[in-house]
Design a protein around this motif. Structure first.
Motif, short mmCIF file in Angstrom:
data_model
loop_
_atom_site.label_atom_id
_atom_site.label_comp_id
_atom_site.label_asym_id
_atom_site.label_seq_id
_atom_site.Cartn_x
_atom_site.Cartn_y
_atom_site.Cartn_z
N SER A 215 0.84 -1.20 0.00
CA SER A 215 0.00 0.00 0.00
C SER A 215 0.87 1.24 0.00
CB SER A 215 -0.92 0.01 1.23
OG SER A 215 -0.15 0.06 2.43
N VAL A 216 0.32 2.30 -0.57
CA VAL A 216 0.95 3.61 -0.56
C VAL A 216 -0.08 4.62 -0.06
CG1 VAL A 216 2.14 5.39 -1.88
CG2 VAL A 216 2.40 2.99 -2.53
N GLN A 217 0.31 5.47 0.88
CA GLN A 217 -0.56 6.54 1.34
C GLN A 217 0.09 7.85 0.93
OE1 GLN A 217 -3.41 5.60 2.88
NE2 GLN A 217 -4.30 7.64 3.06
N ALA A 218 -0.63 8.61 0.11
CA ALA A 218 -0.11 9.87 -0.42
C ALA A 218 -1.00 11.02 0.01
CB ALA A 218 -0.02 9.81 -1.95
N LEU A 219 -0.55 12.22 -0.26
CA LEU A 219 -1.30 13.42 0.09
C LEU A 219 -1.27 14.38 -1.09
CD1 LEU A 219 -2.61 15.54 1.99
CD2 LEU A 219 -0.30 16.10 2.79
N VAL A 220 -2.46 14.86 -1.46
CA VAL A 220 -2.56 15.96 -2.41
C VAL A 220 -2.94 17.20 -1.62
CG1 VAL A 220 -3.71 16.89 -4.45
CG2 VAL A 220 -3.27 14.43 -4.29
N ARG A 221 -2.05 18.17 -1.59
CA ARG A 221 -2.25 19.38 -0.80
C ARG A 221 -3.26 20.32 -1.47
NH1 ARG A 221 1.73 20.23 3.01
NH2 ARG A 221 3.34 18.59 3.06
N PRO A 222 -3.74 21.31 -0.73
CA PRO A 222 -4.72 22.24 -1.33
C PRO A 222 -4.21 22.94 -2.59
CG PRO A 222 -4.73 22.47 1.06
CD PRO A 222 -3.58 21.54 0.72
N ASP A 223 -2.88 23.14 -2.69
CA ASP A 223 -2.35 23.80 -3.89
C ASP A 223 -2.13 22.83 -5.05
OD1 ASP A 223 -0.11 22.35 -3.14
OD2 ASP A 223 1.18 24.09 -2.77
N GLY A 224 -2.49 21.56 -4.86
CA GLY A 224 -2.36 20.58 -5.92
C GLY A 224 -1.04 19.84 -5.94
N SER A 225 -0.10 20.19 -5.08
CA SER A 225 1.16 19.45 -5.02
C SER A 225 0.91 18.11 -4.33
CB SER A 225 2.22 20.24 -4.25
OG SER A 225 1.80 20.51 -2.92
N ALA A 265 -4.11 16.41 -10.71
CA ALA A 265 -4.36 17.09 -11.98
C ALA A 265 -5.84 17.10 -12.33
CB ALA A 265 -3.56 16.42 -13.10
N ASP A 266 -6.58 16.08 -11.86
CA ASP A 266 -8.01 16.00 -12.12
C ASP A 266 -8.84 16.60 -11.00
OD1 ASP A 266 -7.58 14.88 -14.55
OD2 ASP A 266 -8.21 12.85 -14.02
N GLY A 267 -8.18 17.29 -10.06
CA GLY A 267 -8.92 18.07 -9.07
C GLY A 267 -9.08 17.46 -7.70
N TRP A 268 -8.45 16.29 -7.45
CA TRP A 268 -8.59 15.70 -6.12
C TRP A 268 -7.71 16.43 -5.11
CZ3 TRP A 268 -12.33 13.28 -4.17
CH2 TRP A 268 -12.22 12.74 -2.88
N ARG A 269 -8.20 16.51 -3.86
CA ARG A 269 -7.45 17.10 -2.77
C ARG A 269 -7.66 16.25 -1.52
NH1 ARG A 269 -5.99 19.06 -6.74
NH2 ARG A 269 -5.69 21.27 -7.30
N GLY A 270 -6.57 16.01 -0.79
CA GLY A 270 -6.68 15.23 0.43
C GLY A 270 -5.88 13.95 0.36
N PRO A 271 -6.15 13.01 1.29
CA PRO A 271 -5.40 11.75 1.31
C PRO A 271 -5.73 10.89 0.08
CG PRO A 271 -6.58 12.10 3.39
CD PRO A 271 -7.10 13.10 2.41
N VAL A 272 -4.76 10.08 -0.29
CA VAL A 272 -4.92 9.13 -1.39
C VAL A 272 -4.30 7.81 -0.94
CG1 VAL A 272 -4.22 8.51 -3.74
CG2 VAL A 272 -4.85 10.89 -3.19
N MET A 273 -5.04 6.71 -1.07
CA MET A 273 -4.45 5.40 -0.79
C MET A 273 -4.45 4.58 -2.07
SD MET A 273 -7.35 3.27 1.28
CE MET A 273 -8.99 2.97 0.58
N VAL A 274 -3.37 3.86 -2.28
CA VAL A 274 -3.21 3.01 -3.46
C VAL A 274 -2.82 1.62 -2.97
CG1 VAL A 274 -2.02 2.70 -5.67
CG2 VAL A 274 -2.41 5.02 -4.78
#
Length: 360
Positions: A215-225, A265-274
């Motif tokens: 598993s990978v836990q990532a973060l998309v910040r409010p600025d899109g980074s 890039a498609d507008g998601w913000r917040g945690p991401v799990m893969v």
């Protein structure tokens, strides 16, 4: 005091977030829980909890959520279940209240495994081959053989998932609505109760531990980074991580980061799990993604990742939180059962009034 609203607070993810807040200093937070189930233990670890309609009742849920937000004025709304992610994303589109979500269409895509497969293909990202029609499923079977796996397109928590070992089972599951078929990539070591002649039945407790769940836990910040917070290899028992070790393979981290960047890039913000499988050639292939904290967040946090602190610091202007354990890495995190007391008066109060609070 930081005011956080946890939607679906009674879930395993709710438990993980509450544990992380405890380590950050529980007195720094006012936790507002909402849940459709009155007798969930987590309800009563909140400062105040509201009983709301299930998210399937979209109008009722959104009305209740709006009423709670109007009264409690949270600084951030945190959805804790896949269905809550979708419901909160739809609500947040017009509410103007900060929430750990992106657009509703992206939330729908992550909840639906077939839509995820199509989205990944459009972005050139690896994803488990998937099929939703009999023709495509049989072609998948011809390429991969057995075992295969059948999942509800919009399921979560491993509910409704079936391991298939024979073509007759594939035919049977294809008559069920809303299923997606995938090859069982890197299957657990001991599938013998399913693969052998089963005329004498299978063991009563027959779910094999999955010792190679990446598993990978990532973060998309409010600025899109986007950034990867942690990658791990987990032992899963009945869909729940029981044993976690951090994994630093650059190839796994790269897959998680590519997904987070595409989602950003498609507008998601917040945690991401893969969630991934590792094939014999070393390639990591995702088979599910999600836009929330995961059931392993607490395990990774005790290993020093500090996911909750990092996400809250990114989404709460002027707030900098530091998990005291961050950087003090251990080797392995284990999930241990914990006994709690549930008082009938608490449950009856929440059921009768729709609200329970710790004080006042």
């Amino acid at each position: 005091m930081i005011r956080l609203l946890l939607s679906g607070v009674g879930s395993l993810v709710g438990t993980n977030v509450l544990e992380s807040l405890q380590r950050l200093g529980r007195d720094r937070f006012c936790v507002i829980g909402i849940n459709s189930v009155a007798d969930a233990a987590n309800n009563f670890d909140c400062d105040v909890c509201f009983l709301v309609p299930p998210v399937a009742d979209e109008a009722g849920y959104q009305s209740a959520l709006s009423a709670v937000v109007d009264e409690m004025r949270p600084d951030l709304v945190i959805p804790c279940r896949d269905d809550d992610v979708v419901a909160v994303a739809r609500w947040a589109a017009t509410s103007g209240v900060p929430a750990l979500v992106g657009g509703a269409a992206m939330a729908e895509m992550m909840r639906d495994k077939w839509l995820t497969c199509q989205w990944a293909a459009r972005h050139g990202l690896p994803f488990a081959e998937s099929a939703v029609t009999p023709e495509a499923a049989h072609a998948l079977h011809a390429r991969w053989g057995m075992p295969m796996i059948a999942k509800p397109r919009k399921g979560d928590g491993s509910r409704g998932v079936r391991v298939l070992t024979r073509a007759s089972q594939l035919d049977a599951v294809l008559t069920m609505p809303g299923m997606v078929i995938q090859p069982l990539l890197a299957p657990p070591e001991d599938l013998s109760p399913w693969l052998e002649d089963d005329r004498a039945g299978v063991p009563l407790w027959s779910a094999p531990p999955d010792r190679a769940h990446y598993s990978v836990q990532a973060l998309v910040r409010p600025d899109g980074s986007a950034e990867v917070m942690a990658a791990a290899i987990n032992v899963m028992v009945c869909g729940i991580a029981q044993h976690t070790r951090l994994e630093r393979d650059p190839a796994l981290v790269a897959v998680g980061l590519a997904y987070a960047q595409a989602l950003a890039a498609d507008g998601w913000r917040g945690p991401v799990m893969v969630q991934c499988r590792r094939l014999v050639d070393g390639q990591y292939v995702p088979f599910e993604i999600g836009g929330r904290f995961s059931g392993g967040t607490g395990l990774r946090d005790v290993l020093g990742v500090g996911e909750v602190a990092r996400v809250l610091s990114a989404f709460l202007p002027g707030v900098v939180l530091d998990d005291a354990r961050r950087g003090e890495l251990g080797d392995v995190a284990l999930r241990c059962p914990q006994s709690v007391v549930l008082r009938a008066q608490q449950v009856s109060t929440l059921q009768a009034t729709g609200r329970w609070q710790a004080f006042g």
